[in-house]
Design a protein around this motif. Structure first.
Motif, PDB file in Angstrom:
ATOM      1  N   ALA A 167       2.036   6.766  -6.760  1.00  0.00           N
ATOM      2  CA  ALA A 167       1.013   7.723  -7.205  1.00  0.00           C
ATOM      3  C   ALA A 167       1.460   9.158  -6.935  1.00  0.00           C
ATOM      4  N   LYS A 168       2.095   9.389  -5.785  1.00  0.00           N
ATOM      5  CA  LYS A 168       2.605  10.730  -5.478  1.00  0.00           C
ATOM      6  C   LYS A 168       3.673  11.159  -6.485  1.00  0.00           C
ATOM      7  N   MET A 169       4.565  10.235  -6.796  1.00  0.00           N
ATOM      8  CA  MET A 169       5.632  10.546  -7.748  1.00  0.00           C
ATOM      9  C   MET A 169       5.049  10.845  -9.128  1.00  0.00           C
ATOM     10  N   GLN A 170       4.067  10.060  -9.527  1.00  0.00           N
ATOM     11  CA  GLN A 170       3.419  10.279 -10.834  1.00  0.00           C
ATOM     12  C   GLN A 170       2.715  11.633 -10.848  1.00  0.00           C
ATOM     13  N   GLY A 171       2.044  11.976  -9.759  1.00  0.00           N
ATOM     14  CA  GLY A 171       1.360  13.268  -9.670  1.00  0.00           C
ATOM     15  C   GLY A 171       2.338  14.422  -9.737  1.00  0.00           C
ATOM     16  N   LEU A 172       3.452  14.309  -9.032  1.00  0.00           N
ATOM     17  CA  LEU A 172       4.462  15.370  -9.066  1.00  0.00           C
ATOM     18  C   LEU A 172       5.106  15.481 -10.449  1.00  0.00           C
ATOM     19  N   LYS A 173       5.276  14.358 -11.109  1.00  0.00           N
ATOM     20  CA  LYS A 173       5.831  14.364 -12.459  1.00  0.00           C
ATOM     21  C   LYS A 173       4.881  15.098 -13.411  1.00  0.00           C
TER      22      LYS A 173
ATOM     23  N   ARG B  44       0.834  -1.211   0.000  1.00  0.00           N
ATOM     24  CA  ARG B  44       0.000   0.000   0.000  1.00  0.00           C
ATOM     25  C   ARG B  44       0.861   1.251   0.000  1.00  0.00           C
ATOM     26  N   SER B  45       1.909   1.223   0.813  1.00  0.00           N
ATOM     27  CA  SER B  45       2.805   2.378   0.893  1.00  0.00           C
ATOM     28  C   SER B  45       3.504   2.616  -0.445  1.00  0.00           C
ATOM     29  N   ASN B  46       3.944   1.542  -1.095  1.00  0.00           N
ATOM     30  CA  ASN B  46       4.592   1.678  -2.402  1.00  0.00           C
ATOM     31  C   ASN B  46       3.631   2.245  -3.440  1.00  0.00           C
ATOM     32  N   GLN B  47       2.385   1.778  -3.419  1.00  0.00           N
ATOM     33  CA  GLN B  47       1.391   2.291  -4.364  1.00  0.00           C
ATOM     34  C   GLN B  47       1.144   3.774  -4.120  1.00  0.00           C
ATOM     35  N   TYR B  48       1.057   4.163  -2.862  1.00  0.00           N
ATOM     36  CA  TYR B  48       0.835   5.567  -2.516  1.00  0.00           C
ATOM     37  C   TYR B  48       2.012   6.421  -2.980  1.00  0.00           C
ATOM     38  N   GLN B  49       3.227   5.964  -2.717  1.00  0.00           N
ATOM     39  CA  GLN B  49       4.417   6.720  -3.126  1.00  0.00           C
ATOM     40  C   GLN B  49       4.529   6.805  -4.647  1.00  0.00           C
TER      41      GLN B  49
END
Length: 145
Positions: free
Chosen positions: A108-114, A101-106
């Protein structure tokens, strides 16, 4: 680390712990049904001494610097699970699920920031054409990470 050696030592320790547990169960039954005879008292003392000896040997083995089990670290949370009477496999499964879950969240955050970076770069390049080489340089440098 030699995986086969560790497995053999773990199997040996497992057998020793199982023997100690069985002996303590027998001792508990003896205490519960204690008839009060000298033979029963002597049997309980012998059983108790055997358990102390087994625990001492197991402790010595666990503290032996030559033992490969010295390199095995058990998380305190797993020990707590076991002390609470829970299955340590449940802890492992919950831990793996939490990491997923933590990896999926991170991710998604990285994709959003990109996407935010790319959108900002596009808008800045449109509004300030003279900054486009700098913006592209920044995008190029941050894309490789």
């Amino acid at each position: 680390m030699d995986l086969e050696g560790i497995q053999q030592e773990l199997a040996s320790a497992d057998q020793q712990v199982a023997a100690i547990i069985e002996s303590f169960i027998e001792l508990g039954v003896s205490v519960y049904d204690f008839p009060g005879t000298s033979e029963a008292t002597q049997g309980m003392i012998t059983n108790l001494k055997r358990n102390v000896d087994r625990l001492s040997k197991l402790n010595q083995k666990s503290n032996d610097p030559e033992s490969q089990l010295n390199n095995v670290n058990v998380p305190i949370e797993v020990v707590q699970y076991i002390e609470d009477g829970r299955n340590p496999d449940i802890y492992t499964r919950e831990f793996v699920e939490a990491i997923r879950r933590s990896n999926q969240y991170q991710r998604a955050k990285m994709q959003g920031l990109k996407q935010l970076r790319d959108s900002l770069a596009e808008k800045i390049a449109e509004e300030f054409p003279d900054l486009e080489p700098s913006v592209q340089n920044i995008v190029k440098r941050t894309s490789s990470q």
